[in-house]
Design a protein around this motif. Structure first.
Motif, short mmCIF file in Angstrom:
data_model
loop_
_atom_site.label_atom_id
_atom_site.label_comp_id
_atom_site.label_asym_id
_atom_site.label_seq_id
_atom_site.Cartn_x
_atom_site.Cartn_y
_atom_site.Cartn_z
N ILE A 52 53.60 73.72 54.45
CA ILE A 52 54.30 72.97 53.42
C ILE A 52 55.45 72.18 54.03
CG2 ILE A 52 55.78 73.23 51.38
CD1 ILE A 52 53.94 75.55 50.57
N PHE A 53 56.18 72.79 54.95
CA PHE A 53 57.31 72.12 55.61
C PHE A 53 56.83 70.87 56.35
CE2 PHE A 53 59.99 71.56 59.37
CZ PHE A 53 61.23 71.43 58.77
N LEU A 54 55.72 71.01 57.11
CA LEU A 54 55.20 69.87 57.86
C LEU A 54 54.70 68.77 56.95
CD1 LEU A 54 53.34 71.70 60.74
CD2 LEU A 54 55.44 70.39 60.90
N LEU A 55 54.02 69.14 55.89
CA LEU A 55 53.52 68.13 54.95
C LEU A 55 54.66 67.43 54.24
CD1 LEU A 55 50.47 69.94 53.39
CD2 LEU A 55 50.45 68.05 54.99
N PHE A 56 55.71 68.18 53.91
CA PHE A 56 56.85 67.61 53.21
C PHE A 56 57.55 66.55 54.06
CE2 PHE A 56 61.44 67.73 52.32
CZ PHE A 56 61.42 67.28 51.01
N PHE A 57 57.71 66.82 55.35
CA PHE A 57 58.42 65.88 56.20
C PHE A 57 57.53 64.76 56.71
CE2 PHE A 57 61.65 69.16 56.26
CZ PHE A 57 62.76 68.37 56.04
N LYS A 58 56.22 64.88 56.59
CA LYS A 58 55.34 63.79 56.97
C LYS A 58 55.25 62.73 55.87
CE LYS A 58 53.37 64.01 60.97
NZ LYS A 58 53.63 62.97 61.91
N MET A 59 55.51 63.13 54.63
CA MET A 59 55.41 62.19 53.53
C MET A 59 56.57 61.20 53.58
SD MET A 59 54.31 64.73 50.47
CE MET A 59 54.39 63.43 49.26
N LEU B 277 70.70 52.99 57.33
CA LEU B 277 70.61 54.38 57.76
C LEU B 277 71.73 54.70 58.72
CD1 LEU B 277 66.80 54.46 58.65
CD2 LEU B 277 67.84 55.03 56.47
N ILE B 278 72.08 55.97 58.81
CA ILE B 278 73.05 56.45 59.80
C ILE B 278 72.28 57.30 60.80
CG2 ILE B 278 75.12 57.82 60.21
CD1 ILE B 278 75.90 57.22 57.28
N LEU B 279 72.37 56.96 62.08
CA LEU B 279 71.68 57.73 63.12
C LEU B 279 72.49 58.98 63.44
CD1 LEU B 279 70.60 54.87 65.55
CD2 LEU B 279 69.28 55.94 63.75
N LEU B 280 71.82 60.12 63.53
CA LEU B 280 72.50 61.39 63.73
C LEU B 280 72.42 61.92 65.15
CD1 LEU B 280 71.36 63.24 60.51
CD2 LEU B 280 73.52 62.08 60.94
N ALA B 281 71.53 61.40 65.97
CA ALA B 281 71.36 61.94 67.32
C ALA B 281 71.02 60.81 68.27
CB ALA B 281 70.27 62.99 67.33
N VAL C 276 62.73 55.78 65.48
CA VAL C 276 63.56 56.94 65.20
C VAL C 276 62.78 57.91 64.32
CG1 VAL C 276 65.74 57.70 64.17
CG2 VAL C 276 65.63 55.50 65.29
N ASN C 277 62.94 59.20 64.58
CA ASN C 277 62.34 60.22 63.73
C ASN C 277 63.12 60.30 62.42
OD1 ASN C 277 61.38 62.61 62.55
ND2 ASN C 277 60.97 63.50 64.55
N ARG C 278 62.41 60.53 61.32
CA ARG C 278 63.03 60.59 59.99
C ARG C 278 64.04 61.72 59.89
NH1 ARG C 278 65.60 61.01 56.10
NH2 ARG C 278 65.01 60.77 53.94
N ALA C 279 63.86 62.78 60.66
CA ALA C 279 64.76 63.93 60.60
C ALA C 279 66.14 63.62 61.16
CB ALA C 279 64.15 65.11 61.35
N TYR C 280 66.27 62.56 61.93
CA TYR C 280 67.53 62.26 62.59
C TYR C 280 68.28 61.09 61.96
CZ TYR C 280 65.64 65.38 66.06
OH TYR C 280 65.11 66.48 66.69
N VAL C 281 68.05 60.84 60.69
CA VAL C 281 68.78 59.77 60.00
C VAL C 281 69.23 60.26 58.63
CG1 VAL C 281 67.55 57.89 61.14
CG2 VAL C 281 66.71 58.75 58.97
#
Length: 168
Positions: free
Chosen positions: A28-35, A46-50, A85-90
């Motif tokens: 579920i976690f992987l599917l949630f972040f792929k959407m 966007l603000i870059l975090l890393a 950029v990966n979605r997790a880092y913004v």
């Protein structure tokens, strides 16, 4: 000695049960972040975090085939080039660039490493792509008051700021 607990479930079956729920929660976690996120429309700031440009504000251009986000500084405004950029880092903000143009000519292949990367012709091609991207975005940024200064400013947190109360 019995291997049953008070619920009548053996230890080995409880272990299988917990592994199953771990697998399902990871899925579920992987599917949630792929959407794709609904708030990410082309032109969102966007603000870059890393990474090298952490804290910089960039303009979201499009979602690439690989699932990564294509962002642009623009380079003329804050020194951030075209990047994946990966979605997790913004962090998405509520600020938007109006009528963001299409960037269909830039794909994942533009960023692939090849043996010709060190050749001057290849570097010139990247510079030309960056100039074309900036030429499309910078006039739109100048139409919105103070957007240029907002993109040029770096995002930082101070000791008295409460991140959970900030509205981005």
């Amino acid at each position: 000695a019995s291997t049953q607990s008070t619920w009548g479930v053996t230890i080995s079956s409880r272990w299988r049960f917990s592994r199953f729920f771990l697998f399902v929660s990871c899925l579920i976690f992987l599917l949630f972040f792929k959407m794709p996120k609904s708030e990410l429309v082309p032109g969102t700031v966007l603000i870059l975090l890393a990474g090298r440009f952490r804290g910089k504000r960039v303009v979201f251009v499009k979602r690439l085939q690989s699932g990564l986000l294509l962002v642009n500084g623009p380079f003329k405004v804050n020194g951030v080039p075209l990047r994946r950029v990966n979605r997790a880092y913004v962090i998405a903000t509520s600020t938007r660039v109006p009528e963001c143009p299409k960037f269909d000519d830039i794909t994942d292949d533009h960023f692939k490493k090849t043996a010709s990367d060190k050749l001057p012709e290849h570097k010139e091609a990247h510079k030309q792509a960056q100039k074309q991207a900036d030429a499309r975005l910078v006039p739109l940024i100048h139409q919105v008051p103070l957007l240029r200064k907002y993109l040029a400013a770096k995002f930082t947190l101070t000791r008295t700021m409460r991140p959970h109360l900030i509205k981005f």
